[in-house]
Enzyme design. Sequence first.
Site, PDB file in Angstrom:
ATOM      1  N   CYS A   3       0.830  -1.200   0.000  1.00  0.00           N
ATOM      2  CA  CYS A   3       0.000   0.000   0.000  1.00  0.00           C
ATOM      3  C   CYS A   3       0.873   1.262   0.000  1.00  0.00           C
ATOM      4  CB  CYS A   3      -0.945   0.113   1.191  1.00  0.00           C
ATOM      5  SG  CYS A   3      -2.129  -1.216   1.271  1.00  0.00           S
ATOM      6  N   ARG A  30       3.859   0.136  -5.099  1.00  0.00           N
ATOM      7  CA  ARG A  30       3.618  -0.386  -3.748  1.00  0.00           C
ATOM      8  C   ARG A  30       2.295  -1.134  -3.643  1.00  0.00           C
ATOM      9  NH1 ARG A  30       6.761   1.732   0.051  1.00  0.00           N
ATOM     10  NH2 ARG A  30       5.237   1.125   1.622  1.00  0.00           N
ATOM     11  N   TRP A  77      -2.827  -2.458  -1.814  1.00  0.00           N
ATOM     12  CA  TRP A  77      -2.451  -3.856  -2.036  1.00  0.00           C
ATOM     13  C   TRP A  77      -3.168  -4.598  -0.918  1.00  0.00           C
ATOM     14  CZ3 TRP A  77      -0.175  -6.688  -5.651  1.00  0.00           C
ATOM     15  CH2 TRP A  77       0.245  -7.961  -5.327  1.00  0.00           C
ATOM     16  N   ASN A 103      -1.606   2.103   5.823  1.00  0.00           N
ATOM     17  CA  ASN A 103      -0.771   1.027   5.298  1.00  0.00           C
ATOM     18  C   ASN A 103      -0.307   0.227   6.501  1.00  0.00           C
ATOM     19  OD1 ASN A 103       1.201  -0.579   4.106  1.00  0.00           O
ATOM     20  ND2 ASN A 103       2.719   1.061   4.134  1.00  0.00           N
ATOM     21  N   GLY A 104      -0.626  -1.059   6.529  1.00  0.00           N
ATOM     22  CA  GLY A 104      -0.223  -1.893   7.652  1.00  0.00           C
ATOM     23  C   GLY A 104      -1.314  -2.896   7.959  1.00  0.00           C
ATOM     24  N   GLU A 482      16.063 -24.042  -6.023  1.00  0.00           N
ATOM     25  CA  GLU A 482      15.661 -22.643  -6.161  1.00  0.00           C
ATOM     26  C   GLU A 482      16.872 -21.771  -6.511  1.00  0.00           C
ATOM     27  OE1 GLU A 482      13.082 -21.129  -6.676  1.00  0.00           O
ATOM     28  OE2 GLU A 482      13.443 -19.054  -6.095  1.00  0.00           O
ATOM     29  N   LYS A 486      17.013 -19.529  -9.917  1.00  0.00           N
ATOM     30  CA  LYS A 486      17.254 -18.066  -9.905  1.00  0.00           C
ATOM     31  C   LYS A 486      18.380 -17.710 -10.867  1.00  0.00           C
ATOM     32  CE  LYS A 486      14.479 -16.521  -8.516  1.00  0.00           C
ATOM     33  NZ  LYS A 486      13.416 -17.323  -8.114  1.00  0.00           N
ATOM     34  N   GLU A 489      17.279 -18.212 -14.548  1.00  0.00           N
ATOM     35  CA  GLU A 489      16.248 -17.353 -15.134  1.00  0.00           C
ATOM     36  C   GLU A 489      16.673 -15.901 -15.309  1.00  0.00           C
ATOM     37  OE1 GLU A 489      12.473 -17.573 -13.052  1.00  0.00           O
ATOM     38  OE2 GLU A 489      13.383 -17.195 -11.112  1.00  0.00           O
ATOM     39  N   HIS A 505      25.475 -40.183  -9.756  1.00  0.00           N
ATOM     40  CA  HIS A 505      24.764 -41.014 -10.730  1.00  0.00           C
ATOM     41  C   HIS A 505      24.573 -40.290 -12.063  1.00  0.00           C
ATOM     42  CE1 HIS A 505      24.066 -43.982  -7.650  1.00  0.00           C
ATOM     43  NE2 HIS A 505      23.496 -43.071  -6.866  1.00  0.00           N
ATOM     44  N   LYS A 603       5.712 -12.546 -15.058  1.00  0.00           N
ATOM     45  CA  LYS A 603       5.481 -12.634 -13.615  1.00  0.00           C
ATOM     46  C   LYS A 603       4.368 -13.632 -13.303  1.00  0.00           C
ATOM     47  CE  LYS A 603       6.300 -11.352  -9.426  1.00  0.00           C
ATOM     48  NZ  LYS A 603       7.504 -11.976  -8.876  1.00  0.00           N
TER      49      LYS A 603
HETATM   50  C1  G6P Z   1       6.233 -17.852 -13.615  1.00  0.00           C
HETATM   51  C2  G6P Z   1       7.268 -16.954 -12.928  1.00  0.00           C
HETATM   52  C3  G6P Z   1       7.974 -17.726 -11.804  1.00  0.00           C
HETATM   53  C4  G6P Z   1       6.948 -18.275 -10.835  1.00  0.00           C
HETATM   54  C5  G6P Z   1       5.923 -19.179 -11.560  1.00  0.00           C
HETATM   55  C6  G6P Z   1       4.789 -19.574 -10.637  1.00  0.00           C
HETATM   56  O1  G6P Z   1       6.873 -18.832 -14.363  1.00  0.00           O
HETATM   57  O2  G6P Z   1       8.215 -16.485 -13.870  1.00  0.00           O
HETATM   58  O3  G6P Z   1       8.851 -16.850 -11.107  1.00  0.00           O
HETATM   59  O4  G6P Z   1       7.598 -18.995  -9.824  1.00  0.00           O
HETATM   60  O5  G6P Z   1       5.349 -18.457 -12.655  1.00  0.00           O
HETATM   61  O6  G6P Z   1       4.087 -18.430 -10.285  1.00  0.00           O
HETATM   62  P1  G6P Z   1       3.059 -18.354  -9.101  1.00  0.00           P
HETATM   63  O7  G6P Z   1       2.483 -16.977  -9.213  1.00  0.00           O
HETATM   64  O8  G6P Z   1       2.015 -19.415  -9.347  1.00  0.00           O
HETATM   65  O9  G6P Z   1       3.796 -18.586  -7.843  1.00  0.00           O
END
Ligand code: G6P
Length: 608
Positions: A3, A30, A77, A103-104, A482, A486, A489, A505, A603
């Site tokens: 927010c 925000r 938000w 906001n909070g 993960e 990262k 990507e 293996h 996203k």
């Molecule tokens: C897309 C994004 C990833 C994300 C995945 C799942 O591929 O690029 O960063 O982890 O979607 O998104 P979600 O909103 O379902 O967590």
Amino acid sequence: MCCGIIGVLAIDGGSVAHVIRESLKRLEYRGYDSIGVATKYNGRLYIKKDKGKIDEIHRKLNLDALPGDIGIGHTRWATHGEPSQVNSHPHTDCKNQIAVVHNGIIENFLELRKELIERGHKFKSATDTEVIPHLIESFIEDGYTLEDAVQSTLAKLHGTYAIVVLYSHLKKLICARKESPLILGVGERALYCASDIPAFLPMTNKVLFLNDGDLAILQGGEIQLRRIQSFSSPIQIRKPVLIDWTPEMAQKGGMPHFMLKEIHEQPKAVQNTLRIRTEEIDRLVKLLNEANEIILTAAGTSYHACLYGGYLFAKLAKINSQQIISSEFSEKIGETLTDKSAILAISQSGETSDTLNAINYARNYGAKISAITNVVGSSITRSADYFIYTLAGPEIGVAATKTFLVQITTLALLGLTLAEIRGILNNSEVQDLRQQLFNIPKLIEQVIEKREDSIKVTADLLAHKPNFLFLGRGINTPTAMEGALKLKEISYIHAEAYPAGESKHGPIALIEPDFPVVFIAPQDNTFDRIVGNIMEMKARGARIISVTDSRKIHDLSDHTFWVPKGVPDIFTPLVNIVPLQLFSYYSAVRRNHNPDKPRNLAKSVTVL
Ligand code: G6P
């Protein structure tokens, strides 16, 4: 974090509506699910607000037409109550004389709301915020001045807030903060209060930072400061600081990218998520505990959170579960679901088609559906029987960072409660672990503060490498996955992750001198075996990068990303992932890629 709020008082009597709208536009990063503006003119308040993005709402409602030389605005938000017209800020009292933007999170709003309703107050929204104008109203009815009424109201609130209060009878803004950001801008022709500098930066670069617990009164050209806790005389005004950021830099908190800003926001995001109400956790735990089988499903980073959940539930609560990538869900699970199956779907956006599809498939078999998401009112909340919101605030960078941490934080909270109700841990053991979980935000902060520079140096050194292998064991296998995702990507370096024990293996065939291998190696029960895996890789000339709290591992490594000692084994991924996020970020930057907008990725992915 989530927010954006703004208050503007035009000393010269000019109209403020367009100033507020433009400020909100600059605060949109925000939060962007709803917008609202209130102004005061001739002893009454004028309010326009709705769900949606600011430009759409302005086209529809013409926000600039609001009259008056004082006003407040909010870009939302959502955390309590779906995005909707009534839930949008500003919120008002019964007589529409007091408007508040906030906001909070007010933790005790249900109790306060109940009390106020019993005393005859009429509520319009489902938000936690609305208790604030009603409480102020009741104090004013009792004869308090506006500032005393605000102060007495704040004394009743538990939780976090930055607020701005506008009253129809006075050309005065009252604002206050507790654990949510709020700053003042001192212009020639106007005074401002806002969540963040970009809100007023084009008008003034003179910023007065408020401390936690400060209350500020803006009137005429004057600012008066008080402490929320004490009604005594005003405290001394601090000198404004001159800011030399561009508005674009300011949106990113002075950082070059949203991703870096969001990595830095993680301590706060985890801390907020640890405040999820116990009742919410209990309800989801009940749904899981009553099932014959538990299946976690998600895509991308959220799938790695599912993998973490699998290890955690088994270790902590002795529950077996399956984790299935959402796009594979129907193929993998086939016709085996029943109405005693529980699905826990995880999605930061709540909009991923693969995940929604998996849920719909499971629903056809009568399975119980629960979800964890960061976006209030997202599609997943409409498809699930029960859901929990994580409290990371909006994440703008495409690569998930803070939303991953809050997902695994939520799973940790679920795991602790599951362990307790299943009698695997007693109450004092759970309390002890909970205490240590609550300490994690501080440890994440330490990692960022102390290690960021050296991680950057390592990234600069290794960013030209075409391939990386990430290895972890046990509950840190998802951390390795993960970490690799990262790096892949955002820096476009090929990175693969494996459980360390599996490396012999196949992946070990790739190792040649100087091949970079990242080990996630905490001092847990897998320690001796991971030392063995490191030796195997070293024997073939690999360059070892380790995330560890152990000197022994450090001595075996070419590069060490140190993490703090003493984190309970089951919570180590919360800390261990942070250096890997920073490493990916700096590798991408070194390779001249924009980490906020990686090529070919989105996203939220709403295609199957
Ligand atoms: C897309 C994004 C990833 C994300 C995945 C799942 O591929 O690029 O960063 O982890 O979607 O998104 P979600 O909103 O379902 O967590």
